[in-house]
Design a protein around this motif. Structure first.
Motif, PDB file in Angstrom:
ATOM      1  N   PHE A 171       0.767  -1.273   0.088  1.00  0.00           N
ATOM      2  CA  PHE A 171      -0.062   0.149  -0.081  1.00  0.00           C
ATOM      3  C   PHE A 171       0.969   1.301  -0.047  1.00  0.00           C
ATOM      4  O   PHE A 171       0.635   2.199  -0.722  1.00  0.00           O
ATOM      5  CB  PHE A 171      -1.056   0.140   1.238  1.00  0.00           C
ATOM      6  CG  PHE A 171      -1.948   0.787   1.289  1.00  0.00           C
ATOM      7  CD1 PHE A 171      -3.207   0.542   0.467  1.00  0.00           C
ATOM      8  CD2 PHE A 171      -1.961   2.244   1.654  1.00  0.00           C
ATOM      9  CE1 PHE A 171      -4.312   1.510   0.474  1.00  0.00           C
ATOM     10  CE2 PHE A 171      -2.720   2.965   1.508  1.00  0.00           C
ATOM     11  CZ  PHE A 171      -4.075   2.799   0.968  1.00  0.00           C
ATOM     12  N   ILE A 172       1.833   1.217   0.986  1.00  0.00           N
ATOM     13  CA  ILE A 172       2.640   2.605   0.789  1.00  0.00           C
ATOM     14  C   ILE A 172       3.600   2.832  -0.280  1.00  0.00           C
ATOM     15  O   ILE A 172       3.883   3.734  -0.870  1.00  0.00           O
ATOM     16  CB  ILE A 172       3.313   2.444   2.071  1.00  0.00           C
ATOM     17  CG1 ILE A 172       4.126   4.089   2.643  1.00  0.00           C
ATOM     18  CG2 ILE A 172       4.492   1.501   2.410  1.00  0.00           C
ATOM     19  CD1 ILE A 172       3.111   5.137   2.667  1.00  0.00           C
ATOM     20  N   LEU A 173       3.958   1.535  -0.892  1.00  0.00           N
ATOM     21  CA  LEU A 173       4.841   1.751  -2.026  1.00  0.00           C
ATOM     22  C   LEU A 173       4.043   2.261  -3.106  1.00  0.00           C
ATOM     23  O   LEU A 173       4.510   3.160  -3.893  1.00  0.00           O
ATOM     24  CB  LEU A 173       5.480   0.140  -2.566  1.00  0.00           C
ATOM     25  CG  LEU A 173       6.553  -0.279  -1.684  1.00  0.00           C
ATOM     26  CD1 LEU A 173       6.684  -1.832  -2.312  1.00  0.00           C
ATOM     27  CD2 LEU A 173       7.639   0.455  -2.110  1.00  0.00           C
ATOM     28  N   GLY A 174       2.930   1.936  -3.243  1.00  0.00           N
ATOM     29  CA  GLY A 174       1.836   2.662  -4.124  1.00  0.00           C
ATOM     30  C   GLY A 174       1.786   3.886  -3.952  1.00  0.00           C
ATOM     31  O   GLY A 174       1.790   4.818  -4.815  1.00  0.00           O
ATOM     32  N   GLN A 175       1.412   4.422  -2.671  1.00  0.00           N
ATOM     33  CA  GLN A 175       1.566   5.955  -2.485  1.00  0.00           C
ATOM     34  C   GLN A 175       2.836   6.563  -2.686  1.00  0.00           C
ATOM     35  O   GLN A 175       2.800   7.771  -3.117  1.00  0.00           O
ATOM     36  CB  GLN A 175       1.082   6.034  -0.864  1.00  0.00           C
ATOM     37  CG  GLN A 175       0.008   5.341  -0.357  1.00  0.00           C
ATOM     38  CD  GLN A 175      -1.457   6.136  -0.849  1.00  0.00           C
ATOM     39  OE1 GLN A 175      -1.816   5.937  -2.008  1.00  0.00           O
ATOM     40  NE2 GLN A 175      -2.080   6.614  -0.067  1.00  0.00           N
ATOM     41  N   GLU A 194       8.660  -0.825  -9.300  1.00  0.00           N
ATOM     42  CA  GLU A 194       9.218  -2.184  -9.599  1.00  0.00           C
ATOM     43  C   GLU A 194       9.182  -3.068  -8.378  1.00  0.00           C
ATOM     44  O   GLU A 194       8.982  -4.264  -8.350  1.00  0.00           O
ATOM     45  CB  GLU A 194      10.754  -2.084 -10.277  1.00  0.00           C
ATOM     46  CG  GLU A 194      10.634  -1.746 -11.530  1.00  0.00           C
ATOM     47  CD  GLU A 194      12.123  -1.435 -11.918  1.00  0.00           C
ATOM     48  OE1 GLU A 194      13.066  -1.478 -11.331  1.00  0.00           O
ATOM     49  OE2 GLU A 194      11.938  -1.090 -13.295  1.00  0.00           O
ATOM     50  N   ALA A 195       9.586  -2.462  -7.160  1.00  0.00           N
ATOM     51  CA  ALA A 195       9.355  -3.009  -5.794  1.00  0.00           C
ATOM     52  C   ALA A 195       7.942  -3.567  -5.766  1.00  0.00           C
ATOM     53  O   ALA A 195       7.664  -4.710  -5.012  1.00  0.00           O
ATOM     54  CB  ALA A 195       9.906  -2.173  -4.634  1.00  0.00           C
ATOM     55  N   LEU A 196       7.106  -2.609  -5.732  1.00  0.00           N
ATOM     56  CA  LEU A 196       5.448  -2.955  -5.929  1.00  0.00           C
ATOM     57  C   LEU A 196       5.209  -4.353  -6.552  1.00  0.00           C
ATOM     58  O   LEU A 196       4.368  -4.918  -6.303  1.00  0.00           O
ATOM     59  CB  LEU A 196       4.575  -1.593  -6.048  1.00  0.00           C
ATOM     60  CG  LEU A 196       3.144  -2.043  -5.882  1.00  0.00           C
ATOM     61  CD1 LEU A 196       2.836  -2.455  -4.581  1.00  0.00           C
ATOM     62  CD2 LEU A 196       2.583  -0.664  -6.171  1.00  0.00           C
TER      63      LEU A 196
END
Length: 283
Positions: A171-175, A194-196
């Motif tokens: 979720f926070i990677l998307g944000q 890429e990490a997400l």
């Protein structure tokens, strides 16, 4: 208890707006009402709040968020108040009421204690402290505080790593992908996307995978690789809508229009912008 646990699992794997999520939480709500258990109904209502929010029904989402905060105040429970403020802050942000949104998210952050609330990620699907910080980052950006926005986002990212809760991290990677995109920091957008993408594929997070494809495609298009980026954006948008989500359709269409413009296809970009404007009227 079984329906509630199933709902938290479904929203992570199928997406917040999947029909199965509504069915399970609606069933859990009916059971709680039959039992007269107002405390156990709280995470159930929070799950329904997330469903209606991501579906794009902001009026219902706001009503549920206000109800959550009222229930928390009646119980005088700081843990419930944390989630109530987080929900209402999120809803108000989507509605453009930025100053009260910031106030609610800050109240949520003040009530949060990592050790005390660690188990809430399993009950609600994601960690509330991370959620407050992720949305506060976007609110602060829109209010004109880019450095504070980045600081809040990085706090949320660090917290998610410490908790080792995959969906909170997703979720926070998307944000953060979105925030770095607003700041036009394309290498950082690509790194987060890429990490997400890797995490979402490993864990089976459908909505997170769709978001990663769009952030990645947007980055490629911004760096002059529209022939690769635009198909990724379109694929990600189709996957996002397939989960039942509508909330971010105008935003993602705007990204696609921007990619068409950067790729020398202004007519197609204007067509997509018109589609985005029409979609925004339905939210």
């Amino acid at each position: 208890t079984l329906q509630r646990a199933l709902g938290a699992s479904l929203l992570t794997t199928r997406g917040f707006a999947a029909p199965e999520v509504e069915h399970v939480y609606t069933r859990a709500r009916a059971l709680c009402q039959r039992l007269g258990d107002t405390r156990e109904i709280f995470p159930v209502l929070f799950g329904l709040f997330g469903f209606y929010l991501v579906r794009g029904d902001l009026r219902t989402a706001r009503e549920l968020a206000e109800h959550l905060l009222t229930l928390a105040q009646e119980h005088h429970d700081p843990a419930l108040l944390l989630h109530g403020h987080r929900a209402l802050g999120d809803a108000l942000f989507r509605l453009g009421e930025l100053v009260p949104a910031r106030a609610h998210l800050e109240q949520g952050m003040a009530l949060y204690h990592p050790q005390q609330h660690r188990a809430h990620a399993l009950l609600y699907g994601q960690d509330p402290g991370m959620g407050c910080r992720g949305f506060a980052a976007l609110v602060l950006w829109v209010l004109g505080y880019p450095d504070q926005a980045l600081q809040r986002g990085e706090e949320g990212l660090s917290l998610a790593h410490e908790l080792a809760h995959p969906f909170s991290l997703a979720f926070i990677l998307g944000q953060m992908s979105q925030l770095h995109g607003l700041r036009r920091e394309w290498p950082a957008v690509q790194e987060a996307a890429e990490a997400l993408m890797a995490l979402a594929r490993e864990q089976g997070f459908a909505q997170s995978l769709a978001a990663s494809l769009m952030n990645w495609g947007r980055t490629l298009a911004a760096q002059g690789r529209g022939e690769v980026g635009i198909p990724q954006l379109r694929q990600g948008l189709a996957a996002y809508l397939a989960t039942g989500a509508e909330l971010a359709r105008p935003l993602y269409l705007a990204w696609l229009a921007e990619a068409y413009g950067a790729g020398g296809q202004p007519a197609e970009g204007l067509r997509v912008l018109a589609e985005a404007a029409a979609a925004a009227q339905n939210i």
